[in-house]
Design a protein around this motif. Sequence first.
Motif, PDB file in Angstrom:
ATOM      1  N   SER A 159       0.757  -1.038   0.107  1.00  0.00           N
ATOM      2  CA  SER A 159       0.092  -0.086  -0.102  1.00  0.00           C
ATOM      3  C   SER A 159       0.773   1.253   0.055  1.00  0.00           C
ATOM      4  O   SER A 159       1.822   1.250   0.747  1.00  0.00           O
ATOM      5  CB  SER A 159      -1.088  -0.045   1.307  1.00  0.00           C
ATOM      6  N   THR A 160       0.484   2.196  -1.152  1.00  0.00           N
ATOM      7  CA  THR A 160       1.115   3.280  -0.647  1.00  0.00           C
ATOM      8  C   THR A 160       0.153   4.621  -0.368  1.00  0.00           C
ATOM      9  O   THR A 160       0.292   5.785  -0.490  1.00  0.00           O
ATOM     10  CB  THR A 160       1.505   3.720  -2.470  1.00  0.00           C
ATOM     11  N   PRO A 212       5.078   0.531   1.522  1.00  0.00           N
ATOM     12  CA  PRO A 212       5.554   1.901   1.399  1.00  0.00           C
ATOM     13  C   PRO A 212       5.082   2.862   2.533  1.00  0.00           C
ATOM     14  O   PRO A 212       5.804   3.814   2.621  1.00  0.00           O
ATOM     15  CB  PRO A 212       4.837   2.029   0.056  1.00  0.00           C
ATOM     16  N   ASN A 213       3.731   2.871   2.888  1.00  0.00           N
ATOM     17  CA  ASN A 213       3.324   3.922   3.927  1.00  0.00           C
ATOM     18  C   ASN A 213       4.124   3.409   5.137  1.00  0.00           C
ATOM     19  O   ASN A 213       3.635   4.184   6.195  1.00  0.00           O
ATOM     20  CB  ASN A 213       2.036   3.784   3.790  1.00  0.00           C
ATOM     21  N   LEU A 254       5.903  10.337  -2.906  1.00  0.00           N
ATOM     22  CA  LEU A 254       6.193   8.940  -3.258  1.00  0.00           C
ATOM     23  C   LEU A 254       7.711   8.901  -3.825  1.00  0.00           C
ATOM     24  O   LEU A 254       7.870   9.511  -4.584  1.00  0.00           O
ATOM     25  CB  LEU A 254       5.174   8.335  -4.114  1.00  0.00           C
ATOM     26  N   GLU A 311      10.581   6.140  -5.477  1.00  0.00           N
ATOM     27  CA  GLU A 311      10.940   4.778  -5.963  1.00  0.00           C
ATOM     28  C   GLU A 311      12.183   4.519  -6.383  1.00  0.00           C
ATOM     29  O   GLU A 311      12.681   5.163  -7.021  1.00  0.00           O
ATOM     30  CB  GLU A 311       9.749   4.196  -6.885  1.00  0.00           C
ATOM     31  N   THR A 359       9.999   1.172  -2.081  1.00  0.00           N
ATOM     32  CA  THR A 359       9.147   2.360  -2.515  1.00  0.00           C
ATOM     33  C   THR A 359       8.478   2.882  -1.132  1.00  0.00           C
ATOM     34  O   THR A 359       8.377   2.196  -0.157  1.00  0.00           O
ATOM     35  CB  THR A 359       8.097   1.999  -3.327  1.00  0.00           C
ATOM     36  N   SER A 360       8.913   4.270  -0.954  1.00  0.00           N
ATOM     37  CA  SER A 360       8.237   4.688   0.150  1.00  0.00           C
ATOM     38  C   SER A 360       7.014   6.011  -0.309  1.00  0.00           C
ATOM     39  O   SER A 360       7.127   6.289  -1.145  1.00  0.00           O
ATOM     40  CB  SER A 360       9.274   5.740   1.080  1.00  0.00           C
ATOM     41  N   ALA A 361       6.133   5.988   0.543  1.00  0.00           N
ATOM     42  CA  ALA A 361       4.902   6.750   0.498  1.00  0.00           C
ATOM     43  C   ALA A 361       5.396   8.058   1.100  1.00  0.00           C
ATOM     44  O   ALA A 361       4.369   8.816   0.959  1.00  0.00           O
ATOM     45  CB  ALA A 361       3.788   6.143   0.794  1.00  0.00           C
TER      46      ALA A 361
END
Length: 208
Positions: free
Chosen positions: A106-107, A155-156, A186, A188, A193-195
């Motif tokens: 989930s982002t 990611p979150n 966001l 990547e 991947t980071s939100a």
Amino acid sequence: MINKSALFISLLATLLIACSPNEPNARLEVASGNETLAKPQVLHTEPYKTIQWTDLMPADDLDALLNPPAYLDEIEDGSEEDKLSSQFMLAITQASDDRYQQALISTRIKPEFDNQRIRLPGFIVPLEFGEQQTVTRFFLVPFFGACIHVPPPPPNQIVYGVFEKGLKLEALYEPVWVTGLLKTTLTENDVATSAYAMEVAEVEAYTE
């Protein structure tokens, strides 16, 4: 026998609820230099708010991760099914309508944290280095080994840190407090991947 997926989410859930590392006296040195951090677009008199990792995750994502589906318990660790499951995990996750699988990648963010001055504990995963091998770009994650020895968190549950001043990190297993201006941006790359992202003002050794 507990399968790897169940073990991973059990570890993640435990650490998300705990919300902060428990290892004191981390050895960390902030590098010296003439660089200055971009000025936050908020009043400097506004205090930094200490938050926990679960604060960054939408409630339904957290609920899904804390209540994994029963089918995960039916796959034995080391079995052919487990090997196939690990090999095709990403493809299955992307194609699945399973709420649990969706939460793993989930982002989705909490928009109220955009442009907020926060303080968050975690572990650093270095991404880029400046002069004298100081870390200037990194992922902040809630538990040790994430993105390196074990799969990344959702990611979150990852924050991309930008710290122009740089820091010298002696050991990846040592927890830190990171303070700065949080953004719902966001990021990547090949690691994860980071939100969220942060304009880092300070990194200090973790203490209770």
